[in-house]
Design a protein around this motif. Structure first.
Motif: not given
Length: 281
Positions: A190-210
């Motif tokens: 609830x505190x940490x993850x919402x603040x790193x959504x941009x990096x998490x979104x980039x990771x989701x794209x890279x991981x899904x593509x791989x």
């Protein structure tokens, strides 16, 4: 009203040259996609006419029906989509948790563990194929989806990406959440993850593509046509004496649609995640 100042001529020429160069690069990058679109609407024999076709033809529905009849393309797409979604969700969550632990917790052997994570990035996949295959065979997981998903959930790139993101997260916010009585998991979600959504979104794209484009490991694990993923199924269209070029082009074109849609959904997070490390405030 102050008049607008004109840019110097060299600056305008440089800007025009950069714009022209970017436009040319965009056109060149779109040529393969345009050819896939055109080729998927013709028969394989028509693609070898001289000159080749430059306009769409009328064989799209026939090629689509043939693709479905030959490899069951609809089922194949669902297989790939299910595997990629489950793998991406689990791998991104695991990468975020591991990266958070390496960034914010102080424990003995943390540097050694980080070094091991870095070392695994230098091990080629081909070295791991035989031992992993034997492990999956011993577990009785050959021709199962968990054999495709589980062995590579711990993504070294994802762990390091998320660790770098969490290093910039202020420790004061963590201490404040703990003082307010928030547990570690609640603080993380609830505190940490919402603040790193941009990096998490980039990771989701890279991981899904791989995972979506993965070929070697699903080829080894899946030996029934109804369990094939898209790259494995499209590979069956390439025979020793005949290649279904129209089917390959149509299948490749349809296989890019989920990636395009994913990028459109996460493009803001993707760009912000890539630029996040360059902005310090």
């Amino acid at each position: 009203m102050t008049p607008r100042t004109r840019r110097p001529l060299p600056a305008r020429l440089g800007r025009a040259a950069v714009t022209a160069l970017l436009a040319a690069g965009a056109v060149v990058s779109l040529v393969p996609f345009a050819w896939m679109l055109i080729a998927s609407t013709h028969s394989s024999s028509e693609l070898f006419h001289s000159p080749p076709p430059f306009l769409p033809g009328g064989e799209l529905l026939r090629n689509l029906a043939h693709l479905q009849e030959t490899i069951g393309f609809g089922r194949v797409m669902l297989n790939s989509l299910g595997i990629a979604v489950v793998y991406t969700a689990l791998s991104a969550l695991l990468s975020a948790m591991c990266g958070y632990g390496l960034a914010k917790y102080r424990f003995r052997g943390r540097g050694l563990l980080l070094g091991l994570v870095l070392a695994t990035m230098m091990i080629p996949l081909q070295v791991l194929l035989v031992p992993l295959f034997q492990m999956m065979a011993n577990l009785g997981w050959i021709n199962t989806y968990q054999a495709v998903i589980l062995p590579f959930l711990a993504n070294s790139f994802g762990i390091l990406l998320m660790r770098q993101s969490f290093l910039d997260f202020p420790d004061e916010l963590l201490e404040s959440a703990r003082i307010d009585g928030s547990g570690e998991l609640r603080t993380f979600y609830q505190v940490v993850l919402p603040c790193v959504r941009p990096q998490l979104g980039a990771l989701v794209i890279f991981t899904f593509m791989g995972q979506w484009n993965s070929f070697i490991w699903p080829l080894l694990m899946l030996n029934k046509q109804e369990t094939y993923t898209v790259p494995v199924a499209l590979n069956t269209l390439t025979g020793l004496t005949r290649v279904d070029y129209s089917g390959l082009m149509l299948g490749s074109l349809l296989a890019t649609l989920p990636l395009v849609l994913l990028f459109l959904l996460f493009q803001r997070q993707f760009v912000s995640g890539l630029l996040g490390g360059a902005l310090k405030g």
